[in-house]
Design an enzyme around this catalytic site. Structure first.
Site, PDB file in Angstrom:
ATOM      1  N   SER A 144      63.251  -5.129-131.702  1.00 26.42           N
ATOM      2  CA  SER A 144      64.287  -5.848-132.451  1.00 26.42           C
ATOM      3  C   SER A 144      65.065  -4.844-133.288  1.00 26.42           C
ATOM      4  O   SER A 144      64.501  -3.852-133.776  1.00 26.42           O
ATOM      5  CB  SER A 144      63.659  -6.887-133.388  1.00 26.42           C
ATOM      6  OG  SER A 144      64.647  -7.393-134.270  1.00 26.42           O
ATOM      7  N   TYR A 157      57.326  -9.560-139.257  1.00 23.11           N
ATOM      8  CA  TYR A 157      57.916  -9.436-137.910  1.00 23.11           C
ATOM      9  C   TYR A 157      58.395  -8.010-137.662  1.00 23.11           C
ATOM     10  O   TYR A 157      58.147  -7.431-136.595  1.00 23.11           O
ATOM     11  CB  TYR A 157      59.072 -10.428-137.807  1.00 23.11           C
ATOM     12  CG  TYR A 157      59.864 -10.395-136.518  1.00 23.11           C
ATOM     13  CD1 TYR A 157      59.362 -10.983-135.351  1.00 23.11           C
ATOM     14  CD2 TYR A 157      61.145  -9.832-136.473  1.00 23.11           C
ATOM     15  CE1 TYR A 157      60.108 -10.977-134.177  1.00 23.11           C
ATOM     16  CE2 TYR A 157      61.887  -9.830-135.306  1.00 23.11           C
ATOM     17  CZ  TYR A 157      61.368 -10.408-134.159  1.00 23.11           C
ATOM     18  OH  TYR A 157      62.115 -10.416-133.003  1.00 23.11           O
TER      19      TYR A 157
END
Ligand code: NAP
Length: 251
Positions: A144, A157
């Site tokens: 990401s 995350y």
């Protein structure tokens, strides 16, 4: 030198997270390029419906429902893959979990859930499936863009995705003698169910304005990078993470 092209005809691919968003787009795109794709996700009904639609375009390996956060789910998937009797040339780890929360609110249970799906599952699957992968194979992880710039309410995350990028570099080195390439794509904001909550507040125009290209990403934008990394066309890219965020990280 012969121009390899983006042809994946006859190659076998396994895509996790294949029932939705980026994994679904990857399954469609790889199938369109001629690969035989085994599509994997948890919810059997949703996965079967998507696989039957994609299969009309030529997929022959079908689908397999498994909770990849559970060791049994991973073991059964590996057994299913072995039962095909095929070598595995393309392994794409798209299954992921994002549970945004402020640092005071994020629970260790939530952190561990995200770690299990985003890091442990692709690690364990790679460990079990790599013996089926011949020379010239490709493994693609989805990281990401949050690894490359800080994002509020994404500490747990982000930690999992940072681990993914570190793992990619180590695996690339370790698997290089076997001529297996390992890379990642780090998407920015991509319009999928995962971020529907973030977009619900009407902040899409502002988020789109942060990009150089003037829009949020679509799942196909990421699938096209995955296809490139899956094919011999990217044969000189190894151990890399390609950021695909519409240019957010440039200015
Ligand atoms: N969308 C974004 O803006 C964005 C940005 C950067 C990175 N990413 C990454 O891109 C990847 C794909 O995300 P997406 O946006 O396409 O999300 P999505 O639309 O929510 O799809 C997630 C997929 O993962 C599967 N999945 C989740 N938990 C699973 C489990 N325990 N076992 C097996 N399958 C599981 C889901 O199916 P079931 O629920 O049926 O299991 C679904 O197919 C993720 O790794 C995510 O972190 C997304």
């Amino acid at each position: 030198m012969a121009w390899p092209g983006l042809d994946l005809a006859g190659r076998c691919a396994l895509v996790t997270g294949a029932s939705s968003g980026i994994g679904l787009a990857c399954s469609e795109a790889l199938t369109g390029l001629g690969a035989d794709v085994l599509m994997v996700a948890r919810d059997a009904g949703r996965l079967q419906a998507q696989a039957e639609r994609v299969q009309e375009a030529g997929t022959r390996l079908g689908w397999h429902a498994a909770d990849l956060s559970m060791p049994d789910g991973r073991t059964e998937l590996v057994a299913r893959m072995e039962q095909t009797g095929r070598e595995l040339e393309v392994l794409v780890h798209c299954a992921g979990l994002f549970e945004p929360a402020a640092i005071e609110d994020v629970t260790l249970e939530s952190f561990r859930r995200q770690l299990e799906v985003n890091v442990v599952a692709p690690f364990a699957l790679t460990q079990s499936l790599v013996s089926l992968m011949p020379e010239g194979s490709s493994i693609v992880f989805i990281s990401s863009a949050v690894v490359h710039y800080g994002v509020s309410q994404a500490s747990a995350y982000s930690a999992t995705k940072g681990a993914v990028e570190a793992m990619v570099r180590a695996l690339a080195v370790e698997l290089a003698p076997r001529r297996i390439r390992v890379n990642a794509v780090a998407p920015g904001l991509v319009r999928t169910p995962m971020i529907a909550g973030w977009l619900a507040g009407g902040n899409e125009p502002q988020l789109a304005g942060n990009t150089l290209v003037g829009r949020l990403g679509e799942a196909q934008d990421i699938a096209s990078v995955v296809c490139l990394l899956s094919s011999p066309m990217s044969g000189y890219i190894d151990g890399e993470t390609i950021v695909a965020d519409g240019g957010v990280s440039v200015p």
